[in-house]
Motif scaffolding. Structure first.
Motif, PDB file in Angstrom:
ATOM      1  N   PHE A 125     -45.510  58.328-105.079  1.00  0.00           N
ATOM      2  CA  PHE A 125     -43.966  58.512-104.988  1.00  0.00           C
ATOM      3  C   PHE A 125     -43.739  59.338-105.974  1.00  0.00           C
ATOM      4  N   GLY A 131     -39.068  61.570-110.705  1.00  0.00           N
ATOM      5  CA  GLY A 131     -39.583  60.491-111.188  1.00  0.00           C
ATOM      6  C   GLY A 131     -38.684  59.316-111.148  1.00  0.00           C
ATOM      7  N   SER A 132     -37.655  59.268-112.231  1.00  0.00           N
ATOM      8  CA  SER A 132     -36.510  58.294-111.831  1.00  0.00           C
ATOM      9  C   SER A 132     -35.593  58.248-110.700  1.00  0.00           C
ATOM     10  N   PHE A 208     -54.405  57.350-114.201  1.00  0.00           N
ATOM     11  CA  PHE A 208     -53.755  57.980-113.223  1.00  0.00           C
ATOM     12  C   PHE A 208     -54.026  59.594-113.070  1.00  0.00           C
ATOM     13  N   ALA A 360     -46.211  52.468-122.228  1.00  0.00           N
ATOM     14  CA  ALA A 360     -46.514  52.687-120.786  1.00  0.00           C
ATOM     15  C   ALA A 360     -45.716  51.771-119.888  1.00  0.00           C
ATOM     16  N   GLY A 365     -43.376  51.900-112.916  1.00  0.00           N
ATOM     17  CA  GLY A 365     -42.304  50.964-112.120  1.00  0.00           C
ATOM     18  C   GLY A 365     -40.798  51.314-112.320  1.00  0.00           C
TER      19      GLY A 365
HETATM   20  C1  LIG Z   1     -48.581  53.655-116.502  1.00  0.00           C
HETATM   21  C2  LIG Z   1     -48.007  54.137-115.232  1.00  0.00           C
HETATM   22  C3  LIG Z   1     -48.209  54.301-114.069  1.00  0.00           C
HETATM   23  C4  LIG Z   1     -47.778  54.759-113.092  1.00  0.00           C
HETATM   24  N1  LIG Z   1     -48.248  54.691-111.810  1.00  0.00           N
HETATM   25  C5  LIG Z   1     -47.461  55.340-110.864  1.00  0.00           C
HETATM   26  C6  LIG Z   1     -48.104  55.414-109.614  1.00  0.00           C
HETATM   27  O1  LIG Z   1     -49.128  54.676-109.101  1.00  0.00           O
HETATM   28  N2  LIG Z   1     -47.476  56.176-108.571  1.00  0.00           N
HETATM   29  C7  LIG Z   1     -46.243  56.675-108.776  1.00  0.00           C
HETATM   30  O2  LIG Z   1     -45.648  57.266-107.813  1.00  0.00           O
HETATM   31  N3  LIG Z   1     -45.851  56.892-110.134  1.00  0.00           N
HETATM   32  C8  LIG Z   1     -46.421  55.984-111.186  1.00  0.00           C
HETATM   33  N4  LIG Z   1     -45.725  56.348-112.330  1.00  0.00           N
HETATM   34  C9  LIG Z   1     -44.679  57.055-112.744  1.00  0.00           C
HETATM   35  C10 LIG Z   1     -43.406  56.459-113.006  1.00  0.00           C
HETATM   36  O3  LIG Z   1     -42.772  55.587-111.783  1.00  0.00           O
HETATM   37  C11 LIG Z   1     -42.418  57.358-113.408  1.00  0.00           C
HETATM   38  O4  LIG Z   1     -43.074  58.042-114.630  1.00  0.00           O
HETATM   39  C12 LIG Z   1     -41.030  56.861-113.735  1.00  0.00           C
HETATM   40  O5  LIG Z   1     -40.301  56.501-112.705  1.00  0.00           O
HETATM   41  C13 LIG Z   1     -40.001  57.848-114.737  1.00  0.00           C
HETATM   42  O6  LIG Z   1     -40.283  59.099-113.911  1.00  0.00           O
HETATM   43  P1  LIG Z   1     -40.645  60.428-114.771  1.00  0.00           P
HETATM   44  O7  LIG Z   1     -41.747  60.185-115.665  1.00  0.00           O
HETATM   45  O8  LIG Z   1     -40.517  61.556-114.149  1.00  0.00           O
HETATM   46  O9  LIG Z   1     -39.440  60.355-116.137  1.00  0.00           O
HETATM   47  P2  LIG Z   1     -37.888  61.259-115.891  1.00  0.00           P
HETATM   48  O10 LIG Z   1     -37.305  60.626-114.707  1.00  0.00           O
HETATM   49  O11 LIG Z   1     -37.827  62.410-115.884  1.00  0.00           O
HETATM   50  O12 LIG Z   1     -37.149  60.432-116.985  1.00  0.00           O
HETATM   51  C14 LIG Z   1     -36.959  61.103-118.358  1.00  0.00           C
HETATM   52  C15 LIG Z   1     -36.290  60.023-119.033  1.00  0.00           C
HETATM   53  O13 LIG Z   1     -34.810  60.280-118.572  1.00  0.00           O
HETATM   54  C16 LIG Z   1     -34.416  58.863-118.592  1.00  0.00           C
HETATM   55  N5  LIG Z   1     -33.460  58.836-117.435  1.00  0.00           N
HETATM   56  C17 LIG Z   1     -33.763  59.395-116.098  1.00  0.00           C
HETATM   57  N6  LIG Z   1     -32.644  59.200-115.530  1.00  0.00           N
HETATM   58  C18 LIG Z   1     -31.704  58.494-115.950  1.00  0.00           C
HETATM   59  C19 LIG Z   1     -30.651  57.626-115.499  1.00  0.00           C
HETATM   60  N7  LIG Z   1     -30.052  57.934-114.430  1.00  0.00           N
HETATM   61  N8  LIG Z   1     -29.932  57.282-116.502  1.00  0.00           N
HETATM   62  C20 LIG Z   1     -30.448  56.929-117.786  1.00  0.00           C
HETATM   63  N9  LIG Z   1     -31.484  57.523-118.109  1.00  0.00           N
HETATM   64  C21 LIG Z   1     -32.268  58.226-117.274  1.00  0.00           C
HETATM   65  C22 LIG Z   1     -35.711  58.139-118.390  1.00  0.00           C
HETATM   66  O14 LIG Z   1     -35.439  56.604-118.593  1.00  0.00           O
HETATM   67  C23 LIG Z   1     -36.491  58.789-119.327  1.00  0.00           C
HETATM   68  O15 LIG Z   1     -36.479  58.061-120.693  1.00  0.00           O
HETATM   69  C24 LIG Z   1     -46.660  55.620-113.275  1.00  0.00           C
HETATM   70  C25 LIG Z   1     -45.894  55.654-114.583  1.00  0.00           C
HETATM   71  C26 LIG Z   1     -46.706  55.094-115.674  1.00  0.00           C
HETATM   72  C27 LIG Z   1     -46.413  55.103-117.120  1.00  0.00           C
END
Ligand SMILES: Cc1cc2nc3c(=O)[nH]c(=O)nc-3n(C[C@H](O)[C@H](O)[C@H](O)COP(=O)(O)OP(=O)(O)OC[C@H]3O[C@@H](n4cnc5c(N)ncnc54)[C@H](O)[C@@H]3O)c2cc1C
Length: 400
Positions: A125, A131-132, A208, A360, A365
């Motif tokens: 994904f 990400g978020s 990962f 993490a 998730g």
């Molecule tokens: C151990 C681990 C395993 C993972 N495994 C997978 C996997 O198998 N497959 C996969 O696809 N992904 C995986 N991920 C990715 C994970 O889903 C993303 O890291 C997560 O969704 C956050 O996205 P990002 O890292 O791009 O952070 P960003 O989305 O860039 O966020 C950065 C910061 O901004 C904050 N933020 C963002 N949007 C908002 C909002 N609307 N309101 C308030 N705050 C906000 C976030 O909380 C965060 O603190 C994994 C992550 C980890 C840590």
């Protein structure tokens, strides 16, 4: 299959006694390769013993039993350590999605193999710019006859280094708003054009990966849930993910470093009369109990046939907070051994690794902030976050 719950429980208990170690034993220090092999062996044996795929249909390799049997099995399993982690995403998220959205041909081709861990699947994904807000993702899939050609980059793809397949969400229609025009594909990770590059973590391991897709051709029969329906499939998968992380027992961290373990450690270090230590362990215990009750509530709702909802976010958020508190309490007790350890220092490496891994949980998730947004909107009924580009075609929305 006709079997009473009592007989099923006996069968599960006998299997686990023969194939898994009791939870009270120290964990085996397997390498990743060994752990993956053990995981496959365990699930194959489970299926051979007629204990695998408990709730899935018989024609697709399951047992066709109700979720009450799954509860029985999980209760037994909680007394043992089993090598389940490498297939956690495959079984906790990909398998239910394949079951809910897969075509009969896809389910025929893959479902029993996924149950048996002959195939392990991963979740593709997240991207560097999504990400978020995963719906803004940029990986493209373009139709070419009866094939789709995928190009893009995924990141944080857990376990891709040993998985056979990934469920990959890609943009099939950029002229649609971001949540529409997405589709979900089954991607064979051995195909030409799939490049899996491990990411090194603070713990030293590479759990990962970055996955680059360059002109990867998959058949039209790899489309899951229909063209343009990828967001619905992705949301279902994220719900399963939150429930799997948040309600799969009392949480991975509390098993590694729960209050019971901290009490033992405090006694060993002569700090069990220290009021600050006692206070933090008591706080942890109370939160573990709350987490157990949240998990029970979710699993009972699932057992009665309710689809996972926003309560998965409550469980997932609580698990992340609990992990952090357990980690803080542990580091306070372990002192420098929580950060640097010598190989001969008993279980210090296990402690340090649990402490390093705790943050993490607040990201994987969906981050804590994202879970709070979901709870605010879907549980508390607060207004949705404003989106200035709502309804606008994805290709017209500015991106960094
Ligand atoms: C151990 C681990 C395993 C993972 N495994 C997978 C996997 O198998 N497959 C996969 O696809 N992904 C995986 N991920 C990715 C994970 O889903 C993303 O890291 C997560 O969704 C956050 O996205 P990002 O890292 O791009 O952070 P960003 O989305 O860039 O966020 C950065 C910061 O901004 C904050 N933020 C963002 N949007 C908002 C909002 N609307 N309101 C308030 N705050 C906000 C976030 O909380 C965060 O603190 C994994 C992550 C980890 C840590």
């Amino acid at each position: 299959m006709t079997i009473t719950r009592e007989d099923f429980q006996i069968r599960a208990r006998e299997f686990l006694e023969a194939n898994a170690a009791p939870r009270s034993q120290p964990p085996v220090g397997w390498t990743e390769r060994e752990l993956v092999a053990e995981c496959r062996r365990f699930h194959q044996a489970l299926a051979d013993a007629e204990l695998g795929g408990i709730t899935y249909p018989v024609e697709y390799g399951g047992l066709g039993l109700d979720k009450g049997y799954l509860e029985v099995f999980n209760r037994e399993l909680s007394q043992f350590q089993a090598p389940l982690v490498p297939a956690a995403i495959s079984h906790g998220m990909c398998l239910p999605v394949l079951n809910d959205f897969g075509t009969p041909e896809q389910r025929d081709r893959h479902q029993s193999r996924v149950i048996r861990c002959d195939e392990i699947w991963c979740q593709m994904f997240s991207e560097p710019g999504a990400g978020s807000d995963v719906a803004s993702l940029a990986t493209r899939a373009i139709r070419d006859g009866d094939q789709w050609v995928l190009n893009g980059q995924k990141v944080w793809t857990s376990g891709a280094q040993y998985c056979e397949y990934g469920l990959c969400v890609a943009r099939t229609d950029p002229a649609q708003p971001k949540h529409r025009g997405l589709s979900m594909f089954i991607v064979d990770l051995s195909l030409p054009g799939v490049d899996i590059r491990p990411l090194r973590q603070i713990s030293g391991s590479s759990h990962f990966n970055e996955v680059y897709l360059s002109d990867v051709r998959v058949g039209h029969d790899c489309l899951v849930g229909g063209e343009g329906n990828g967001w619905n499939v992705a949301v279902a998968m994220l719900m399963y993910e939150r429930v799997a992380i948040g309600a799969g027992g009392s949480g991975a961290m509390s098993q590694a470093m729960g209050s019971a373990k901290l009490i033992k450690e405090a006694r060993k270090r002569g700090r069990d009369r220290d009021p600050v230590v006692r206070d933090s362990i008591a706080d942890l215990y109370i939160r573990e109990r709350i987490q157990t009750f949240i998990g029970m509530r979710i699993r009972q709702a699932a057992a009665s046939g309710k689809a996972p909802g926003p309560e998965g976010s409550i469980a997932k958020l609580n698990t992340a907070i609990l992990s952090r508190r357990a980690s803080d309490a542990a580091i306070e007790l372990a002192g420098p051994a929580g950060q640097a350890w010598d190989a001969a220092a008993g279980d210090a490496a296990e402690w340090a690794s649990a402490v390093i891994s705790a943050p993490a949980m607040a990201i994987a998730g969906g981050t804590n902030e994202v879970q709070r947004n979901i709870i605010g909107e879907r549980v508390l009924g607060l207004p949705k976050e404003p989106d200035p580009f709502k309804g606008q075609p994805w290709e017209e929305v500015p991106r960094s």
